[in-house]
Design a protein around this motif. Structure first.
Motif, short mmCIF file in Angstrom:
data_model
loop_
_atom_site.label_atom_id
_atom_site.label_comp_id
_atom_site.label_asym_id
_atom_site.label_seq_id
_atom_site.Cartn_x
_atom_site.Cartn_y
_atom_site.Cartn_z
N ARG B 34 0.84 -1.20 0.00
CA ARG B 34 0.00 0.00 0.00
C ARG B 34 0.87 1.24 0.00
O ARG B 34 1.97 1.24 0.54
CB ARG B 34 -0.86 0.05 1.26
CG ARG B 34 -1.91 -1.01 1.35
CD ARG B 34 -2.61 -0.96 2.71
NE ARG B 34 -3.52 -2.08 2.88
CZ ARG B 34 -4.81 -2.05 2.60
NH1 ARG B 34 -5.36 -0.94 2.15
NH2 ARG B 34 -5.56 -3.12 2.78
N TYR B 36 0.47 5.12 1.39
CA TYR B 36 -0.32 6.02 2.23
C TYR B 36 0.16 7.45 2.02
O TYR B 36 1.35 7.69 1.79
CB TYR B 36 -0.15 5.69 3.72
CG TYR B 36 -0.96 4.53 4.23
CD1 TYR B 36 -0.51 3.21 4.11
CD2 TYR B 36 -2.18 4.73 4.87
CE1 TYR B 36 -1.24 2.15 4.60
CE2 TYR B 36 -2.92 3.67 5.37
CZ TYR B 36 -2.45 2.38 5.23
OH TYR B 36 -3.18 1.33 5.72
N SER B 93 2.38 -5.65 3.51
CA SER B 93 1.69 -6.57 4.42
C SER B 93 2.30 -7.95 4.33
O SER B 93 2.54 -8.47 3.23
CB SER B 93 0.20 -6.68 4.05
OG SER B 93 -0.48 -5.52 4.39
N TRP B 96 0.38 -13.13 8.77
CA TRP B 96 0.75 -13.42 10.15
C TRP B 96 -0.18 -14.51 10.65
O TRP B 96 -1.11 -14.91 9.97
CB TRP B 96 0.63 -12.12 10.96
CG TRP B 96 1.21 -12.17 12.32
CD1 TRP B 96 2.52 -12.38 12.67
CD2 TRP B 96 0.52 -11.99 13.54
NE1 TRP B 96 2.68 -12.34 14.01
CE2 TRP B 96 1.46 -12.10 14.58
CE3 TRP B 96 -0.81 -11.74 13.88
CZ2 TRP B 96 1.13 -11.98 15.93
CZ3 TRP B 96 -1.15 -11.62 15.20
CH2 TRP B 96 -0.18 -11.75 16.22
N ASP B 98 -3.01 -16.93 12.27
CA ASP B 98 -4.46 -16.86 12.39
C ASP B 98 -5.09 -15.92 11.38
O ASP B 98 -6.03 -15.20 11.70
CB ASP B 98 -4.88 -16.43 13.81
CG ASP B 98 -4.47 -17.46 14.85
OD1 ASP B 98 -4.24 -17.09 15.99
OD2 ASP B 98 -4.39 -18.65 14.48
N SER B 99 -4.55 -15.93 10.17
CA SER B 99 -5.12 -15.15 9.06
C SER B 99 -5.05 -13.65 9.28
O SER B 99 -5.76 -12.90 8.63
CB SER B 99 -6.58 -15.55 8.81
OG SER B 99 -6.67 -16.93 8.54
N ASN B 100 -4.24 -13.20 10.17
CA ASN B 100 -4.06 -11.77 10.37
C ASN B 100 -2.83 -11.29 9.61
O ASN B 100 -2.14 -12.08 8.95
CB ASN B 100 -3.96 -11.46 11.86
CG ASN B 100 -4.69 -10.18 12.23
OD1 ASN B 100 -4.94 -9.33 11.37
ND2 ASN B 100 -5.03 -10.04 13.49
N TYR B 101 -2.53 -9.99 9.70
CA TYR B 101 -1.45 -9.41 8.93
C TYR B 101 -0.52 -8.61 9.83
O TYR B 101 -0.92 -8.06 10.84
CB TYR B 101 -1.99 -8.48 7.84
CG TYR B 101 -2.70 -9.23 6.75
CD1 TYR B 101 -4.06 -9.48 6.84
CD2 TYR B 101 -2.02 -9.69 5.64
CE1 TYR B 101 -4.71 -10.17 5.85
CE2 TYR B 101 -2.67 -10.38 4.64
CZ TYR B 101 -4.02 -10.62 4.75
OH TYR B 101 -4.67 -11.32 3.77
N GLN B 102 0.72 -8.54 9.41
CA GLN B 102 1.70 -7.65 10.02
C GLN B 102 2.11 -6.65 8.95
O GLN B 102 2.28 -7.02 7.78
CB GLN B 102 2.91 -8.44 10.50
CG GLN B 102 3.98 -7.59 11.15
CD GLN B 102 5.21 -8.40 11.52
OE1 GLN B 102 5.45 -9.46 10.94
NE2 GLN B 102 5.98 -7.93 12.46
N LEU B 103 2.25 -5.40 9.31
CA LEU B 103 2.64 -4.36 8.36
C LEU B 103 4.09 -3.95 8.60
O LEU B 103 4.51 -3.72 9.72
CB LEU B 103 1.75 -3.14 8.50
CG LEU B 103 0.26 -3.33 8.25
CD1 LEU B 103 -0.44 -1.99 8.20
CD2 LEU B 103 0.01 -4.09 6.95
N TRP B 105 6.55 -0.94 7.63
CA TRP B 105 6.41 0.45 7.17
C TRP B 105 7.75 0.99 6.67
O TRP B 105 8.79 0.80 7.31
CB TRP B 105 5.93 1.33 8.32
CG TRP B 105 4.56 1.01 8.79
CD1 TRP B 105 4.19 0.01 9.63
CD2 TRP B 105 3.35 1.69 8.44
NE1 TRP B 105 2.83 0.03 9.83
CE2 TRP B 105 2.29 1.05 9.13
CE3 TRP B 105 3.06 2.80 7.64
CZ2 TRP B 105 0.96 1.47 9.01
CZ3 TRP B 105 1.75 3.22 7.53
CH2 TRP B 105 0.72 2.55 8.21
#
Lengths: 112, 115
Positions: B34, B36, B93, B96, B98-103, B105
């Protein structure tokens, strides 16, 4: 539109004070995050939470703690503020499993 | 180590000119990238998002490109306006647990548009 509201835009605190930064989101997001942003550095993750009463350490948790008693509210606590904690603090939220974050406007904290 | 590096650190251009900001990453595995925009004193706002299979994505005068082979992305701004003055941050991204994400930067590029 998703709204993430941080309670203060500017704060000035003395060294050793206990500081509370509050963040509220109104879109039922599971994930909430606290970052700090310093010049020349990327956003650094302090703590995050993916559910009520759940918290995970980020990259720089030392000197901070968090509280998430309700889904919409995520608080960052500086137990004993120090001058090296002078920074811009940003709160963000997202749905679980999605990387698109919505940020608050930030709190610029100065510790003197 | 997962890293995102942006260049230049800062850029000053005249109103109406075009510019290109660069982002190189060493993140694996990769989920999406992404860009920003962060106005001074404000939180970042998402401009574009690209997945592994996308090469380009536009949002008005902003066009982002992605080369997943070389792990490079760019953000091109056309016909710059004074309101484009801001920091532009590249974020990658990483999946991570359990289907989550770490960003991850980047440090951002500070863009200043002069009249």
């Amino acid at each position: 539109d998703v709204k993430v509201t941080q309670s203060s835009r500017y704060l000035v605190k003395r060294t050793g004070e206990k500081v509370f930064l509050e963040c509220v989101q109104d879109m039922d997001h599971e994930n909430m995050f606290w970052y700090r942003q310093d010049p020349g550095l990327g956003l650094r993750l302090i703590y995050f939470s993916y559910d009520v009463k759940m918290k995970e350490k980020g990259d720089i948790p030392e000197g901070y703690s968090v509280s998430r008693e309700k889904k919409e509210r995520f608080s960052l606590i500086l137990e004993s503020a120090s001058t090296n904690q002078t920074s811009m603090y940003l709160c963000a939220s997202s749905f679980f499993g999605q990387g698109g974050y919505t940020f608050g406007s930030g709190t610029r904290l100065t510790v003197v | 180590k997962n890293q995102v590096e942006q260049s230049p650190q800062s850029l000053i251009i005249l109103e109406g000119k075009n510019c290109t900001l660069q982002c190189n990453y060493t993140v694996s595995p990769f989920s999406n990238l992404r860009w920003y925009k962060q106005d001074t004193g404000r939180g970042p706002v998402s401009l574009t998002i690209m997945t592994f299979s996308e090469n380009t994505k536009s949002n008005g005068r902003y066009t982002a490109t992605l080369d997943a082979d070389t792990k490079q992305s760019s953000l091109h701004i056309t016909a710059s306006q004074l309101s484009d003055s801001a920091s532009y941050i590249c974020v990658v991204s990483v999946p991570w647990e359990d289907s989550n994400y770490q960003l991850i930067w980047g440090a951002g590029t500070k863009l200043i548009i002069k009249p």
